[in-house]
Scaffold this motif. Structure first.
Motif, PDB file in Angstrom:
ATOM      1  N   LYS A 143       2.367   2.652   2.064  1.00 47.94           N
ATOM      2  CA  LYS A 143       2.374   3.630   3.520  1.00 47.94           C
ATOM      3  C   LYS A 143       3.637   4.449   4.040  1.00 47.94           C
ATOM      4  O   LYS A 143       4.401   3.451   4.044  1.00 47.94           O
ATOM      5  CB  LYS A 143       1.265   2.590   4.849  1.00 47.94           C
ATOM      6  CG  LYS A 143      -0.009   2.479   4.150  1.00 47.94           C
ATOM      7  CD  LYS A 143      -0.381   3.572   4.220  1.00 47.94           C
ATOM      8  CE  LYS A 143      -2.288   2.556   3.384  1.00 47.94           C
ATOM      9  NZ  LYS A 143      -2.741   4.007   2.789  1.00 47.94           N
TER      10      LYS A 143
ATOM     11  N   MET B 203      -8.041  -2.698   5.252  1.00 46.04           N
ATOM     12  CA  MET B 203      -6.721  -3.088   5.233  1.00 46.04           C
ATOM     13  C   MET B 203      -7.013  -4.272   6.078  1.00 46.04           C
ATOM     14  O   MET B 203      -5.338  -4.801   6.385  1.00 46.04           O
ATOM     15  CB  MET B 203      -6.240  -1.309   6.238  1.00 46.04           C
ATOM     16  CG  MET B 203      -5.120  -1.963   6.611  1.00 46.04           C
ATOM     17  SD  MET B 203      -4.580   0.113   6.931  1.00 46.04           S
ATOM     18  CE  MET B 203      -5.122   1.013   5.908  1.00 46.04           C
TER      19      MET B 203
ATOM     20  N   ASP C 188      -1.795   7.511   7.515  1.00 46.95           N
ATOM     21  CA  ASP C 188      -1.848   6.574   7.009  1.00 46.95           C
ATOM     22  C   ASP C 188      -1.125   5.824   7.965  1.00 46.95           C
ATOM     23  O   ASP C 188      -1.076   4.380   7.883  1.00 46.95           O
ATOM     24  CB  ASP C 188      -1.373   7.245   6.015  1.00 46.95           C
ATOM     25  CG  ASP C 188      -2.120   7.567   4.455  1.00 46.95           C
ATOM     26  OD1 ASP C 188      -3.357   7.586   4.748  1.00 46.95           O
ATOM     27  OD2 ASP C 188      -1.984   8.002   4.015  1.00 46.95           O
TER      28      ASP C 188
ATOM     29  N   GLN D 258       0.062  -0.945  -0.091  1.00 50.47           N
ATOM     30  CA  GLN D 258       0.158   0.214   0.244  1.00 50.47           C
ATOM     31  C   GLN D 258       0.623   1.288  -0.239  1.00 50.47           C
ATOM     32  O   GLN D 258       0.886   2.312  -0.508  1.00 50.47           O
ATOM     33  CB  GLN D 258      -1.089  -0.154   1.150  1.00 50.47           C
ATOM     34  CG  GLN D 258      -2.131  -1.192   0.938  1.00 50.47           C
ATOM     35  CD  GLN D 258      -2.743  -1.289   0.006  1.00 50.47           C
ATOM     36  OE1 GLN D 258      -3.024  -0.105  -0.420  1.00 50.47           O
ATOM     37  NE2 GLN D 258      -2.953  -2.264  -0.615  1.00 50.47           N
TER      38      GLN D 258
ATOM     39  N   GLU E 212      -2.207   1.587   9.267  1.00 50.84           N
ATOM     40  CA  GLU E 212      -1.457   0.809   8.838  1.00 50.84           C
ATOM     41  C   GLU E 212      -1.075  -0.362  10.232  1.00 50.84           C
ATOM     42  O   GLU E 212      -0.468  -0.926  10.181  1.00 50.84           O
ATOM     43  CB  GLU E 212       0.236   0.898   8.328  1.00 50.84           C
ATOM     44  CG  GLU E 212       1.224   0.197   7.887  1.00 50.84           C
ATOM     45  CD  GLU E 212       0.057  -0.760   5.755  1.00 50.84           C
ATOM     46  OE1 GLU E 212      -1.396  -0.955   5.706  1.00 50.84           O
ATOM     47  OE2 GLU E 212       1.609  -0.708   5.605  1.00 50.84           O
TER      48      GLU E 212
END
Length: 577
Positions: A47, A150, A200, A45, A204
């Motif tokens: 991040k 997620m 973000d 992703q 995560e």
């Protein structure tokens, strides 16, 4: 707990400044109490961490290691460090009896550092601590939800997909798609502001914690998917390395290499047998003895804003780093409140903070047409991205209303529109209510109306004149080296010509929502495939003055009377001065 005590000198450069403690320590010992929070992307992703250090450069470490091989070689520059948290039980300077008066600006004494054995903690415990630290910096994070999508993606990647307990023999193939549709705006309030980079990273971390909580009885590894204990420990050491990570890594590597030689085998065995030390601890002690003693300058300040300020100033003034990485570090390492504390000092030091934040927002905001298409200076496998300074120059045309010149003319159409039409545009009519100094100041604010205008304009241009799903097309929205439209020359021409159009028609902007219809009027009759042709550009540089002028003249003449497309072979023919 590792306990260290060093002879030290502390200095106050000014009466209102922080204490600066100067001392020396073995590189191996420094590694036990100092972390290097790096700015990097982690995972599929991508991040970003909230660190500010550049990623390690293996070539640079190797070069310094070679330099260290000669023991006569020394590096005078100290490691620049700062506190991660104000905790006297972990880090404390005690002045000697002859220097106990705090009014003295130079004092001798001892620095005590107590470092927890973070390596003994599990990855789950380390992640929880990093999450807690982020919530201290941005308290609103504690109220955020962890996106279910997620968490499920992490489970799928790790093959820990949880089967429906009521029907263990089935798996809903459409479940992920459903989550994607419904898990859209759970954190919209925070994610759309300038602290989205911290959100973000927090999301995560929180998702990893959620997954690891479910498997904590069976998992005790050093690394889970993209997150490792070493990476998290770097954010939790009591001291932060602000500058000098490559010198430190090279010194550590050199010490380990030396101790691996046969001449140290007897010494290792003696410590293990006679002192009854664990092999790992015996190895560390010998490495600490042979390692270089590096000078350290420790700023007794735990403010992340001050740490980023010191890093940016040191690296911009002494060893400049790329504007893309500098802008990324400035804009995505601190919360808004932290940035406020150092913004004036950064600007005074010649660092263009506002410009960096404006550009960074447009590269990270999912609805921006430049989202994930710009080189931000951090690890990325995609080489053909728009340069940071290119987007910066396009942003200036809209935000500053400067630089809107067609290459074959001298008039700055953005500036002309600003002077003649911005003051009477309804989009800025609230400038006095918002206590701005002028209509332009209202427009120009970091989150001012220029930003919505910019996003809606380029989204409209992209949708009308480019494609996003075919990287082989000549009008592909991406790949500046191949695309006829997604490059500095064409983007500048389009921006300048739009302001020329507004000025020629005497049009102000009443609302950002009017931009799509204004673009329709501006491009009336223009062939959507204008840029989707082979312009025979092999061997031609798009950024040379003659080519810029030719493209500029061809576009404006065609846009004003779009009856016939220019011949393709004209685009490689430079226009003379």
């Amino acid at each position: 707990m590792h306990n260290f005590k060093y002879k030290a000198v502390r200095i106050k450069q000014t009466s209102c400044g922080d204490w600066l403690v100067l001392f020396a320590a073995s590189a191996i010992e420094i590694d036990l109490w100092a972390g290097v929070p790096q700015k990097k992307k982690i995972g599929v992703q991508s991040k970003e961490t909230t660190g500010f250090q550049r990623e390690e450069n293996s070539k640079r470490i190797k070069e310094i290691s070679e330099f260290y091989r000669n023991e006569k070689n020394i590096i005078q520059n100290p490691l620049l460090c700062a506190l991660r948290q104000p905790n006297e039980s972990l880090i404390k300077f005690e002045a000697s009896e002859t220097h106990i008066n705090d009014s003295e600006s130079i004092q001798q004494g001892f620095l005590t550092i107590n470092a927890e054995l973070l390596e003994k903690l599990s990855l789950l415990e380390l992640l929880k601590r990093v999450k807690a630290d982020l919530e201290v910096r941005v308290p609103d994070l504690a109220n955020q939800l962890v996106p279910e999508k997620m968490t499920r993606e992490l489970k799928q990647r790790a093959k820990f997909i949880q089967i429906d307990r009521n029907n263990p023999d089935t798996f809903d193939e459409n479940e992920e798609e459903t989550l994607e549709e419904t898990d859209d705006d759970s954190n919209l309030g925070l994610s759309l502001n300038d602290e989205s980079h911290i959100l973000d990273f927090w999301q995560e971390i929180a998702a990893y914690i959620s997954v690891l909580e479910e498997i904590k009885d069976t998992f005790d590894g050093e690394k889970f998917l993209d997150y490792s204990k070493d990476a998290m420990i770097a954010f939790l050491r009591p001291i932060v390395v602000v500058d000098g990570q490559h010198r430190l890594r090279a010194a550590i590597g050199s010490a380990k290499e030396i101790v691996n030689q046969d001449i140290y085998k007897d010494a290792l065995e003696k410590l293990i047998i006679d002192k009854q030390l664990e092999p790992e601890e015996a190895q560390r002690r010998i490495e600490a003895d042979v390692a270089r003693k590096l000078p350290v300058s420790l700023l007794m300040n735990n403010d992340p804003a001050e740490q980023v300020f010191q890093f940016v100033v040191v690296n911009q003034k002494a060893t400049p780093i790329k504007n893309s990485l500098l802008g990324t570090i400035i804009s995505t390492s601190l919360s808004n409140e932290e940035l406020t504390r150092v913004s004036d000092r950064l600007e005074a030091a010649g660092i263009k903070l506002e410009e960096s934040r404006a550009v960074t927002f447009l590269t990270r905001y999912p609805r921006s047409p430049f989202y994930d298409l710009v080189d931000r200076g951090i690890n990325n496998n995609r080489k053909d991205l728009l340069k940071w300074n290119v987007l910066s120059s396009i942003v200036k045309i809209f935000r500053d209303l400067k630089g809107g010149k067609l290459f074959h003319e001298s008039v700055d159409y953005a500036d002309k529109w600003r002077r003649e039409f911005l003051p009477d545009s309804k989009i800025v009519e609230n400038w006095e209510i918002e206590e701005c100094e002028s209509a332009f100041d209202y427009w120009h604010r970091l989150d001012g109306c220029w930003r919505d205008v910019f996003i809606l304009f380029w989204n409209s241009v992209r949708d009308k004149l480019a494609v996003q799903n075919n990287d082989e097309a000549y009008h592909y929205w991406g790949s500046p080296t191949r695309s006829n439209i997604f490059n500095q020359t064409s983007l500048t021409i389009l921006a300048a010509d739009f302001f020329q159009f507004l000025g020629d028609r005497g049009i102000g902007i009443d609302s950002a929502n009017d931009i799509p219809s204004l673009v329709d009027q501006w491009l009336k009759g223009v062939d959507p495939n204008y840029f989707n042709r082979d312009w025979n550009l092999r061997g031609v540089k798009k950024d040379v003055p003659g080519i810029k002028k030719r493209w500029s003249k061809l576009w404006v003449e065609y846009r004003k009377d779009p009856q016939r497309l220019p011949r393709s072979n004209q685009y490689r023919d430079p226009l003379g001065t």
